[in-house]
Design an enzyme around this catalytic site. Sequence first.
Site, PDB file in Angstrom:
ATOM      1  N   ASP A  62       4.371  66.255  -3.707  1.00 17.54           N
ATOM      2  CA  ASP A  62       4.243  65.700  -4.884  1.00 17.54           C
ATOM      3  C   ASP A  62       2.878  65.157  -4.824  1.00 17.54           C
ATOM      4  O   ASP A  62       2.116  65.301  -3.818  1.00 17.54           O
ATOM      5  CB  ASP A  62       5.208  64.747  -4.916  1.00 17.54           C
ATOM      6  CG  ASP A  62       5.243  63.689  -4.054  1.00 17.54           C
ATOM      7  OD1 ASP A  62       4.497  63.717  -3.092  1.00 17.54           O
ATOM      8  OD2 ASP A  62       6.358  62.778  -3.987  1.00 17.54           O
TER       9      ASP A  62
ATOM     10  N   ASP B 116      14.295  69.473  -6.244  1.00 19.62           N
ATOM     11  CA  ASP B 116      14.295  68.346  -5.135  1.00 19.62           C
ATOM     12  C   ASP B 116      14.940  67.378  -5.195  1.00 19.62           C
ATOM     13  O   ASP B 116      15.286  66.811  -6.464  1.00 19.62           O
ATOM     14  CB  ASP B 116      12.948  68.083  -4.651  1.00 19.62           C
ATOM     15  CG  ASP B 116      12.431  66.952  -5.539  1.00 19.62           C
ATOM     16  OD1 ASP B 116      12.263  67.190  -6.735  1.00 19.62           O
ATOM     17  OD2 ASP B 116      12.426  65.860  -4.984  1.00 19.62           O
TER      18      ASP B 116
END
Lengths: 377, 377
Positions: A94, A268
Amino acid sequence: MSAGAFSFRLIATDGAARCGEMTTAHGVVATPAFMPVGTQATVKGLAPETVRAAGADIVLANTYHLMLRPGAERIAALGGLHTFMQWPRAILTDSGGFQVMSLSELRKIDERGVTFRSHLDGAIVELTPERAVEIQALLGSDIAMQLDECVKLPAARGDLKRAMRLSLRWAERSRRAFHDRSGHALFGIVQGGDDSGLRGESVRALVDIGFHGYAIGGLAVGETPEVTLKVVDEVVPALPSDHPRYLMGVGTPENLIDAVARGIDMFDCVLPTRNGRHGVAFTRRGLVSIRNARHAADPRPLDEASPCAAARSYSRAYLHHLIKANEMLGAMLLSEINVAYYQELMAGSRQAITAGRFSEFCLQAKAGWAQGDLPPQ
Amino acid sequence: MSAGAFSFRLIATDGAARCGEMTTAHGVVATPAFMPVGTQATVKGLAPETVRAAGADIVLANTYHLMLRPGAERIAALGGLHTFMQWPRAILTDSGGFQVMSLSELRKIDERGVTFRSHLDGAIVELTPERAVEIQALLGSDIAMQLDECVKLPAARGDLKRAMRLSLRWAERSRRAFHDRSGHALFGIVQGGDDSGLRGESVRALVDIGFHGYAIGGLAVGETPEVTLKVVDEVVPALPSDHPRYLMGVGTPENLIDAVARGIDMFDCVLPTRNGRHGVAFTRRGLVSIRNARHAADPRPLDEASPCAAARSYSRAYLHHLIKANEMLGAMLLSEINVAYYQELMAGSRQAITAGRFSEFCLQAKAGWAQGDLPPQ
């Protein structure tokens, strides 16, 4: 845009649901894919070979945590994140933005980026779109995410609009900062909260910029599943079908298949490992809280039909004992079982989509969860 | 006494050091053997297959902990400890006495046994020699230990004498209570503290009663290594050579080989797993505190020549990161590395004894530890 050797190929569709494969610098990722979360360069409680054996082609790692400790330059000097954590398959990182908003103190957001105080040592750190891309290149992740500003829901339209527009400007800067390397990808992130108009503006602008894949961000931040799915329903049709779609931070097994049914390819979530550490198992028959006294003398395994050996071999009584006794092995086994269950769900989804029976698969999965756990012996 | 199918066979001797094998109901145990400690029916942080892969033929489990939670009768109903913890090889259980003394409150020792308050729920529990044997039979351990009273050193001779004599009377009662079953053994425990006369009286009386094996208890309770070895030197010659000898609760790698050199066959200790959880590794080059900043950027493995894959594949920098970040995987990997190192040390001892070069092996091992860790890069 040139995608280099990173590629996404659709294998089959069934309604809006898609089965495909992403080719990355570290192997092929079968989609729909669930990415176990390896926040600090480790999926909590699991050796990398266990994560792989559970069926994962890709894991997620957190830029925010790793930039603060041990540091992106250090990981680069050590050969990159794959070598560092001994995970030879694909990694998505991320951008760090989400954790800056949720974990750090004294954060200050302006056009240039975000400045914050490290939750570890109090150091002042700046994260710009360019630095987020640079950090992810240093980590060597296969899929990098643009820096964005994520607003918790519910939020006023004005706040959502301001954050979405800022995220778009950061998207452009991220795209310019990203150097195409073979097998590596940069994903844009659709923002706009629960506002259809803002989401529409965000997705159109991102597609104009052009990314290797597109994420839907700003969800799984407190809204109801209905809102999540409404946004997915609005955004997905505006996304190009030949690029992967990633719904960030989602979710429960039901959330996952509901989103797969709407055309999402990647997920996720910390739920499988976090719940595992707390003694809660995901199974074909729904959630099982192994700490419950009903399991204390139960010789049966958690799920005798699971492809995961740990779910088949250890008794509920033993898992109950380990969790009650606060033994590491309890957290390890339940995390493994949960990660394996999520992978099983994704593998089942891929097979069902390919066979044109994904609706039936979803009905069966939901019927199993609704049925509930085995009755006591 | 009839030893049933439990047997001990000497393969080779080198000075006082012995290489042998014990045959139990759950496989052969090569000696000298180190038993990883599985207090609550799990070697902390390690799956049973990892313990086995590290080379262990046998683990120790704690009667005190398991009788309180989940309970001996429950484990028996679940098929015994081997099934419960999915460890198909040999298990030795202690008698519970040592933990009663060190962990429980309001303990009262009298001729009949020991009464104590559970550290878990405050329940009043009685443990007699007969009940300790019964519990261990319910657990199904291959090697049971007699109940004894262990006195912390230093202690007055009068206290040592009283506890030793009580332990002898309990030894007789334990032996009478033990039902011979094929492949199962009961060990007596030599007490007497650091007093030669008392140790001599204890060992002679135990050998008269007759056990499958003999343990030296009451050590590793605060005395110096010199005192430990003095007692070993005094006791071992009085033990029959055709029965296994077990030095309880010992110790460091150096303690182990020093005791092997004096004729000890079996050991248990929490050090490899406890140190592992705290980020301290046992290696050929002595202790390595991986938390130390010198490892933070070190790409080298802990020991490139280790037979343990975890010691060869992960960088020191990664292990350092995991321990600093308090990630479970750090404790898991260092526990695995340490258990494997202890097993490597025992396997090396067995080979050296068989080859008649155990003194040389000890000198080399100690030279390696004295050399210290690799210099910084």
